[in-house]
Motif scaffolding. Structure first.
Motif, short mmCIF file in Angstrom:
data_model
loop_
_atom_site.label_atom_id
_atom_site.label_comp_id
_atom_site.label_asym_id
_atom_site.label_seq_id
_atom_site.Cartn_x
_atom_site.Cartn_y
_atom_site.Cartn_z
N LYS A 452 -3.76 12.70 -11.84
CA LYS A 452 -4.59 11.43 -12.19
C LYS A 452 -4.17 11.14 -13.58
CE LYS A 452 -9.66 10.34 -12.78
NZ LYS A 452 -9.48 8.97 -11.76
N VAL A 453 -3.89 11.86 -14.43
CA VAL A 453 -3.34 11.60 -15.78
C VAL A 453 -2.27 10.77 -15.73
CG1 VAL A 453 -2.23 12.35 -17.95
CG2 VAL A 453 -4.17 13.44 -16.88
N VAL A 454 -1.19 11.05 -14.72
CA VAL A 454 -0.03 9.88 -14.61
C VAL A 454 -0.62 8.76 -13.82
CG1 VAL A 454 2.19 9.96 -13.26
CG2 VAL A 454 1.40 12.11 -14.49
N PHE A 455 -1.58 8.57 -13.00
CA PHE A 455 -1.86 7.59 -12.20
C PHE A 455 -2.53 6.52 -13.06
CE2 PHE A 455 -5.00 5.26 -9.87
CZ PHE A 455 -4.40 4.47 -8.93
N ARG A 456 -3.03 7.10 -13.99
CA ARG A 456 -3.87 6.15 -14.86
C ARG A 456 -2.96 5.38 -16.13
NH1 ARG A 456 -7.79 8.92 -19.19
NH2 ARG A 456 -6.21 10.02 -20.45
N ALA A 457 -1.89 6.26 -16.15
CA ALA A 457 -0.79 5.70 -17.12
C ALA A 457 -0.10 4.54 -16.40
CB ALA A 457 -0.04 6.76 -17.64
N ARG A 458 0.08 4.76 -15.02
CA ARG A 458 0.74 3.50 -14.34
C ARG A 458 -0.20 2.44 -13.75
NH1 ARG A 458 5.81 5.87 -12.71
NH2 ARG A 458 5.72 4.42 -10.92
N ASP A 459 -1.50 2.30 -14.34
CA ASP A 459 -2.44 1.42 -13.58
C ASP A 459 -2.20 0.16 -14.22
OD1 ASP A 459 -4.25 0.40 -12.13
OD2 ASP A 459 -5.93 1.53 -13.03
N THR A 460 -2.56 -0.98 -13.60
CA THR A 460 -2.69 -2.46 -14.25
C THR A 460 -3.09 -2.59 -15.59
OG1 THR A 460 -4.60 -2.72 -13.27
CG2 THR A 460 -2.68 -3.17 -11.98
N ASN A 461 -4.21 -1.70 -15.91
CA ASN A 461 -4.75 -1.54 -17.50
C ASN A 461 -4.27 0.04 -17.74
OD1 ASN A 461 -5.36 -4.13 -17.70
ND2 ASN A 461 -7.71 -3.32 -16.57
N PRO A 462 -3.18 0.22 -18.08
CA PRO A 462 -2.58 1.56 -18.45
C PRO A 462 -3.39 2.25 -19.57
CG PRO A 462 -0.82 -0.17 -19.03
CD PRO A 462 -2.01 -1.00 -18.32
N VAL A 463 -3.63 3.50 -19.16
CA VAL A 463 -4.10 4.22 -20.55
C VAL A 463 -3.10 5.49 -20.56
CG1 VAL A 463 -6.13 5.99 -21.51
CG2 VAL A 463 -6.53 3.72 -19.85
N ARG A 464 -2.21 5.43 -21.52
CA ARG A 464 -1.16 6.36 -21.71
C ARG A 464 -1.44 7.47 -22.65
NH1 ARG A 464 1.86 1.36 -20.87
NH2 ARG A 464 2.71 1.07 -18.96
N SER A 465 -2.64 7.50 -23.14
CA SER A 465 -2.63 8.64 -24.14
C SER A 465 -3.87 9.45 -23.33
CB SER A 465 -3.48 7.85 -25.55
OG SER A 465 -4.63 7.20 -25.15
N LEU A 466 -3.68 10.73 -23.82
CA LEU A 466 -4.60 11.74 -23.36
C LEU A 466 -5.05 12.64 -24.53
CD1 LEU A 466 -5.42 13.39 -20.78
CD2 LEU A 466 -3.57 14.78 -20.95
N SER A 467 -6.02 12.78 -24.37
CA SER A 467 -7.03 13.83 -25.68
C SER A 467 -7.35 14.90 -24.65
CB SER A 467 -8.19 12.94 -26.26
OG SER A 467 -9.11 12.80 -25.20
N THR A 468 -7.81 15.94 -25.70
CA THR A 468 -8.14 17.24 -25.41
C THR A 468 -9.75 17.10 -24.65
OG1 THR A 468 -7.19 18.37 -27.36
CG2 THR A 468 -9.10 19.47 -26.24
N LYS A 469 -10.55 16.16 -25.09
CA LYS A 469 -11.96 15.88 -24.83
C LYS A 469 -11.67 15.18 -23.32
CE LYS A 469 -16.18 13.16 -26.00
NZ LYS A 469 -16.71 12.30 -26.99
N GLU A 470 -10.96 14.40 -23.01
CA GLU A 470 -10.55 14.05 -21.58
C GLU A 470 -10.16 15.09 -20.70
OE1 GLU A 470 -9.42 9.11 -22.68
OE2 GLU A 470 -7.84 10.81 -22.84
N PHE A 471 -9.46 15.59 -21.10
CA PHE A 471 -8.96 16.81 -20.30
C PHE A 471 -10.09 17.83 -20.05
CE2 PHE A 471 -6.33 20.57 -19.04
CZ PHE A 471 -5.60 19.79 -18.29
N ARG A 472 -11.15 18.02 -20.97
CA ARG A 472 -12.24 18.76 -20.90
C ARG A 472 -13.14 18.24 -19.65
NH1 ARG A 472 -15.23 20.52 -26.20
NH2 ARG A 472 -16.69 21.35 -24.46
N HIS A 473 -13.04 17.00 -19.69
CA HIS A 473 -13.86 16.15 -18.64
C HIS A 473 -13.32 16.19 -17.26
CE1 HIS A 473 -16.60 12.91 -17.41
NE2 HIS A 473 -15.58 12.29 -16.79
N PHE A 474 -11.81 16.17 -17.04
CA PHE A 474 -11.29 16.24 -16.11
C PHE A 474 -11.47 17.66 -15.45
CE2 PHE A 474 -8.23 12.84 -17.39
CZ PHE A 474 -8.65 11.78 -16.60
N ALA A 475 -11.29 18.74 -16.26
CA ALA A 475 -11.76 20.20 -15.94
C ALA A 475 -13.06 20.21 -15.29
CB ALA A 475 -11.58 21.16 -17.08
#
Length: 1365
Positions: A452-475
């Motif tokens: 999912k982290v890689v997919f959203r970086a390749r999206d049409t509106n890419p989000v190529r940064s990742l934070s610890t807070k977001e990774f907690r949310h994914f967990a």
């Protein structure tokens, strides 16, 4: 599924805080023969409203700047070389402590300056008031800025080496070859054009669009690249050289390049690479993010490190290449290339959102690499590497420098946390934490998160940064982890330092058929370090409750294996657990022994004994026990079980981690039995066992060899080797045959294990020396398709590990002849990377150091010196320099070694060589720091190190600069990290590099102040030192009391001693020497004495109890005229809200004394005892005793203010701090003009007890004093103290008349008109229960003196408890 984050318009754009680069074009022409680089860059920049664009540029010559085709004004402030001579600039640096302070200040100052843009361009904003009618939003002021420039000095960032040009991708060094916004938050796409000679290849970031001959000069051609993925300037790379290009046969968009001489090695090395590439794409379910990928291999002396990363390109040292004849380099090279590829996904493509998130991307790249190791190198290799990395992390994770996301360990370190050993520890810790999460949520759930982290970086509106807070949310959303667990997991493991340390032992209860497991929980980090990291961020305070999770205990019984997940990582320090056993023992029955039976119960006829009979002979059904068998947690586990159970674990457990743990436990046994030796020997001989663990068994066997065991370990090693490699008929080694790789590695390690065997006299046995000599003498590699260079190098290194006695020294000449032959052979036919010569040099140095009494230093120098010639191989040259540094260090000390290191550093031309020499010098300093010998370091050596730290060598090489800083910190006894270094600019000595901006840009350049003089200059400015804390020899002040007390002590002279958590350590060491026991206190306005403020903060419970007691206390006030204030310092004592029994123990109490001066003509001594905790943890009793003797006081009575609390007000406490100066209903009388005082005495009971305590205290001090009279150390300190006081008296006589009039002699009170004011504050804990009540006693005894009468008063405050009713 996880809720996706709303993408920003530009993920890298700050909130209108400055210019933002949308796109950059770089066009350069490179003249290799003339060493010239020139061209231009065009940047599409969104200009801020201020109309000024700030860029970074260094070592560049700016020719002209255009904005939208029109020339514009610009200002350029390059880094200025300081012309001040180093001897004059650092002349006041005389001790390692001052040098460390200066180095920290100079280092942080240089790092902070690198963050400031130094190329300012005027870009007028004409359209800022226009509005776009289509969407109603203001048009962004986007300008096209063109900069024509040339590279003045290709010393850092980009380098010329013979016919090769390459970049090094150091942190904040992209600015040294093209103007850019060299920041981690600025990312954009690039168009790149490079014009080079037609016989050269230009390799750069992005996809190659085309190459075309130049229009003007057909002898040159232009390479055009495009990078469509926004990246930071650091990831832009360029290499120009006459490359041989090797396209990948399996994947067409992968290219491998090297210089012509290494083409055959390259073809063999990259044969596996497509496997790693395909594995990553399959696991992440995505294509490679960049259009192409290129691996470039350069000579090892060219690169600043073994690998340098860029977007879609990786630059390696050709040292990692190997041909089909080399065995040992295969595994390391494969892992290195796989890790660089993983960094392309996580680190270059997906980037951290903040500096505190870098751990996450680094850990994900390491996690991918571990997946590659597991699949292609085997599960045993992956688990063994992870186990060793976890052990290293647990050993080193003891301070806040290893906390992954704390602001202090990331934001304030400027990227230096990724350099050196701490960077390696942080990387290993990051991977371990992610693997812990994978174990908790399952492999598939964790894989979905990465996808999912890689997919959203390749999206049409890419989000190529990742934070610890977001990774907690994914967990929680994707990994399905419970929120309470995640809420505790990240603050404790990621935001804090330290790992759990569990000590376990067990006993078997036969009646209950249960295992009683005792557990002691500890932490690898000190409580102060862990608490300071947790409290630094408010988000992490919730994690200060232990580690979340439940550890599994695996019990191997007669009937099978059973897992019991019953051990919580959090809980009380001691815990007893009960584990029910599933197997049962048969009842013992007396059987008459059969005729002809053996003592062990077996029959001569070979009949098997029934299983029930075997069970009846056992004491328990347990075979062995393991804690955390799957490595689910990063923890240090020390398990105690009987020797036979360790042997069972070694022989029957197939897990390599279990086998390694069993070997380590058996090796550490104080008394070794033959059963242990036989178990280790059987494991060594087992070809099915993992070869790395077999090597550990070999070294364990060597460690067990002694006269007590009849040298059985040594005999087993030699016997096994001869059974594999010797011809039994002639008794000599066979020709080498390395077809069996695991057996090759095991046999290669056995000579080194044999060389470690020691007799009772710490010398090598004769048999071990003869064995090694025989292998060297009869080595034969004819007919072997593989190279024996590593094999011979291991043999030579085993010679260096031998210890020669009087009887065995006769073999030394034969060994030296063999080494000399190998050196001559390697000179004629160089071995792979010069490994054989390097081993010979190391061995010769080791022998010279062991025989230092009979071998002259100059002879060894002459032997090794020729290898330093620049014509020799780079690796050999660096090894020779390191060997000479070792000799210099062991013969002449650290000062001579550092002086020689500085000389070699200036002679070394390669950046990587400089970094390696500095790393070796740092290791020598660590050896010296651990040893008992503390030889002095000359000030000239310290000054030379500081000069190099601030010079161009350190600026060009960030690894060298960081190692120099670490060297100076290690010499001062501090940790080699920027973590915990106070940001105190006044400690930096010398002149600063200042720039004076002109005209329109003057307000935009941050003001840089010249660096302040050292702290030992006599004249001080009270404004500069009023609120600053000077860093001294100790990085941290740690004690049990200081957790609740903020201590700020202003220091103006001399470096202090270390403040640590030792018992009864005096806090006098935190006060400068000139302030200790001063005989005179001057009134000179040029020299201000500090003032101490004591603030006692009461808890809510105590304050409520004291309000009732305050009703019986008479309120009074006394005040001095405030005539002159010096610099102030404050001591804030916070009453603990809740006292934990785990925080402080009674045996850990400290007695700390703080000496400081109040105002002119007065002096104060404070003694604070740490709190003793009660059993329930809630009740706290203390006794605060103050004794003050005022001197030369001019007092006017003040009317009582009924609205003010009972506060002691004088010239030491300002009005803003009066609310903190309430020493729990402190009552002081008003002073009268005649020297007396009107004092209200409250609650006079228990006065006799106070007098008795006082008499006992005096008697104890007299006895202690008598005990010191015969101590020579005490007499020497007393003599030095008297001499110091005499010098201070002489200094005081030279002051002005006003200063003489107000000077105070603390020793001769009767001869001087004023006396020194002495205050003693003692905090005595006592156990109590219930609420607290404060009683105040004030005794005043006027003391006659000549001139002015100085009132003397004593204040004693006691908190005692009331029964709850």
């Amino acid at each position: 599924m996880a809720k996706p984050r709303k993408p920003k318009i530009d993920d890298s754009k700050p909130d209108n805080s400055g210019a933002v680069v949308r796109h950059q074009k770089l066009c350069l022409s490179i003249k290799m023969d003339k060493r010239q680089i020139y061209g231009y860059t065009e940047l599409e920049i969104a200009v801020p409203d201020i109309g000024i664009v700030g860029l970074h540029a260094e070592n560049l010559g700016i020719e002209s700047v255009f904005v939208d085709g029109e020339p514009t004004e610009f200002e350029y402030y390059p880094r200025q070389q300081n012309v001040v001579e180093s001897e004059k600039k650092w002349s006041r640096v005389s001790t390692p402590s001052l040098a460390a302070d200066t180095a920290a200040s100079a280092y942080t100052s240089a790092l902070e300056k690198e963050l400031v843009p130094n190329l300012l361009i005027r870009a007028p904003n004409e359209q800022q008031d226009q509005v776009n009618l289509d969407n109603g939003e203001a048009k962004q002021n986007v300008k096209l800025v063109r900069i024509n420039y040339w590279v003045e000095k290709a010393e850092t960032g980009i380098h010329f080496n013979d016919n090769v040009l390459h970049t090094d991708n150091q942190i904040r060094r992209a600015r040294c070859w093209f103007p850019c916004m060299d920041e981690a938050s600025q990312r954009c796409c690039y168009d790149l054009e490079f014009t080079v000679a037609h016989n050269l290849v230009a390799v750069s970031t992005g996809s190659l669009l085309y190459q075309v001959l130049s229009k003007d000069d057909h002898s040159h051609k232009t390479y055009v690249y495009r990078l469509d993925v926004p990246v930071t300037a650091q990831w832009i790379s360029l290499v120009v050289a006459p490359f041989e290009i090797l396209p990948d046969h399996h994947l067409g968009f992968i290219s491998h390049m090297c210089l012509p001489a290494n083409l055959s090695k390259l073809r063999n090395t990259v044969e596996f690479f497509h496997n790693a590439f395909n594995h990553y794409e399959e696991y992440l379910d995505a294509k490679f993010p960049f259009g192409s990928y290129t691996q470039v291999f350069l000579a090892p002396e060219m690169a600043v490190s073994s690998s340098s990363l860029g977007a879609s390109i990786s630059i390696f040292s050709s040292q990692v290449l190997y041909d089909e004849r080399v065995i040992d380099q295969t595994i390391d090279t494969s892992i290195k290339l796989a890790f660089a590829l993983a960094k392309q996904w996580f680190g270059v493509y997906v980037v951290p959102e903040e500096p505190s998130d870098e751990w996450l991307l680094d850990g994900l790249a390491g996690f991918l690499t571990d997946l590659f190791i597991k699949k292609f190198l085997g599960n045993n290799e992956a688990r063994y590497r992870r186990y060793k990395a976890n052990c290293a992390v647990c050993k080193a994770d003891d301070s806040g420098a290893t906390a992954l996301t704390s602001s202090a360990s990331c934001k304030d370190l400027y990227g230096t946390h990724c350099i050196g050993i701490y960077g390696k520890i942080r990387s290993w810790k990051s991977v371990a934490i992610l693997q812990m999460l994978e174990k908790q949520m399952g492999p598939e759930s964790f894989r979905k998160i990465l996808q999912k982290v890689v997919f959203r970086a390749r999206d049409t509106n890419p989000v190529r940064s990742l934070s610890t807070k977001e990774f907690r949310h994914f967990a929680t959303k994707v990994g399905n982890l419970e929120r309470p667990f995640v809420k505790e997991f990240f603050p404790r493991w990621v935001g804090s330092c330290g790992c759990p340390m569990l000590r376990m032992g067990f006993s078997y209860n036969k009646r209950k058929n249960m295992v009683e497991l005792a557990v002691l929980r500890e932490c690898t980090a000190t409580p102060d370090a862990s608490a300071s990291v947790l409290n630094s961020d408010s988000d992490n305070r919730e994690g200060d409750i232990g580690w979340p999770g439940m550890m599994s205990i695996r019990v191997y019984e007669l009937d099978g294996m059973y897992d019991h997940p019953i051990l919580p990582l959090a809980g009380e320090m001691w815990q007893l657990l009960e584990i029910q056993c599933h197997s049962k023992l048969a009842a013992r029955r007396f059987q008459k022994p059969k005729k002809g039976s053996k003592p062990d119960g077996s029959d001569e006829n070979g009949d098997a004994v029934p299983a029930t009979d075997i069970r009846s002979s056992l004491e328990s059904p347990l075979l062995w026990i393991r804690a955390d068998p799957e490595m689910e947690y990063l923890a240090e586990i020390q398990f105690n079980q009987p020797v036979q159970m360790w042997i069972n674990q070694l022989e029957k457990d197939e897990d390599v981690v279990a086998q390694a743990q069993a070997i380590a436990a058996l090796e550490a046994l104080p008394q070794l039995s033959f059963s242990v030796v036989n178990a280790l020997n059987n494991f060594l001989r087992d070809p099915k066992a993992f070869w790395r663990v077999r090597i550990e068994a070999a070294f364990a066997l060597a460690n067990t060899a002694s006269e007590e065991t009849d040298w059985s370990g040594l005999l087993h090693l030699v016997k096994f080797y001869k059974s594999q490699r010797f011809d039994a008929t002639i008794g000599l080694p066979k020709p080498n045959d390395f077809h069996d790789f695991p057996e090759y590695f095991v046999l290669e390690a056995i000579p080194q294990a044999v060389a470690t065997v020691r007799a009772a006299d710490k010398k090598s046995p004769r048999e071990a020396i003869e064995f090694v000599l025989q292998l060297l003498k009869y080595n034969d590699n004819t007919g072997n398709p593989y190279s024996d260079v590593f094999w011979l190098a291991a043999l030579v290194q085993s010679v260096g590990q031998l210890e020669f006695g009087q009887q065995s020294v006769v073999f030394l000449s034969s060994l030296l002849k063999r080494i000399d032959r190998l050196l001559q052979f390697d000179r004629l036919m160089p071995s792979y990377n010069g490994i054989l010569t390097i081993s010979c040099i190391r061995t010769l140095v080791q022998i010279a150091l062991k025989l230092s009494g009979s071998v002259h230093l100059d002879h060894v120098f002459e032997l090794i010196k020729p290898f330093q010639d620049f014509k020799t191989l780079w690796q050999i040259r660096i090894e020779a320099s390191r060997a000479l540094l070792d000799l210099e260090f062991h013969y002449r000390g650290i000062d001579a070694a550092l002086s020689l290191f500085i000389r070699y550093l200036k002679e070394e031309q390669t950046l990587r060589g400089q970094a390696k020499l500095a790393a070796h010098a740092m290791r020598l300093c660590q050896i010296r720091d651990r040893s008992d010998s503390k030889d002095d370091i000359k000030s000239t050596t310290l000054v030379a190190l500081l000069s190099v730290l601030e010079g161009h060598l350190a600026f060009n090489n960030i690894y060298l600069r960081h190692n120099l800083f670490c060297i100076l910190h290690i010499l001062a006894g501090r940790a080699p990290t920027l973590y915990g270094v106070p940001r105190d600019k006044t400690l930096c000595l010398g002149d600063a590099e200042t720039c004076e901006p002109k005209n329109v840009f003057a307000a935009l350049v941050p003001e840089t102040k010249p660096l302040e003089p050292p702290a030992d200059i006599p004249k001080l400015d009270q404004d500069d030192f009023a609120s600053q804390e000077a860093p001294k020899e100790a990085d941290t002040v740690s004690s049990n009391l200081l957790r609740e007390m903020d201590l700020v002590i202003i220091e103006d002279t001399k470096e202090p001693d270390t403040i640590s958590n030792n018992h009864e350590q005096k806090m006098d060491s935190a006060i400068p020497e000139s302030l200790k026991e001063a005989d005179t206190v001057s009134n000179n306005p040029e020299r201000k004495m500090p003032v101490v403020k004591i603030r006692v903060k009461k808890s809510a419970a105590s304050s409520r109890a004291e309000e009732a007691d305050n009703q019986t206390v008479e309120r009074s006030q006394g005040r001095h005229h405030e005539t002159d204030r010096g610099a102030t310092s404050s001591v804030s004592v916070d009453a603990p809200q809740r006292i934990s029994t785990e925080a402080v123990s009674a045996s850990n109490q400290n007695i700390e004394e703080v000496n400081s001066c109040l105002d002119h003509g007065s002096r104060m001594t404070a003694s604070i005892g740490s709190a003793k905790l009660t059993s329930d943890g809630d009740n706290f009793g203390k006794e605060l005793q103050c004794t003050a003797d005022s001197s030369k006081v001019f007092v006017h009575p003040q009317p009582e203010d009924p609205s003010s609390p009972s506060v002691m007000q004088d010239n030491n406490v300002d009005s803003g701090a009066q609310k903190y100066a309430s020493l729990q209903t402190l009552s002081v009388g008003r002073f009268d003009h005649d020297g007396g005082s009107s004092v209200a005495v409250v609650s006079p009971f228990r006065g006799k007890e106070k007098e008795k305590k006082k008499d006992k205290e005096k008697k104890r001090k007299r006895e202690d004093h008598k005990g010191h009279r015969d101590d020579p150390e005490y007499l020497e300190r007393k003599r030095l103290k008297k001499e110091k006081k005499q010098k201070e008296k002489e200094m005081a006589k030279l002051l002005s008349d006003d200063a003489k009039a107000s000077s105070v002699d603390s020793r001769i009170k009767k001869q001087e008109p004023s006396s020194i004011k002495l205050a003693t504050v003692q905090l005595k804990p006592r156990e109590s229960s219930g609420s607290k009540m404060a009683n105040t006693y004030v005794d005043t005894k006027p003391e006659p003196s000549e001139g002015n009468s100085a009132p003397r008063f004593r204040i004693k405050i006691k908190n005692r408890t009331l029964n709850k009713s």
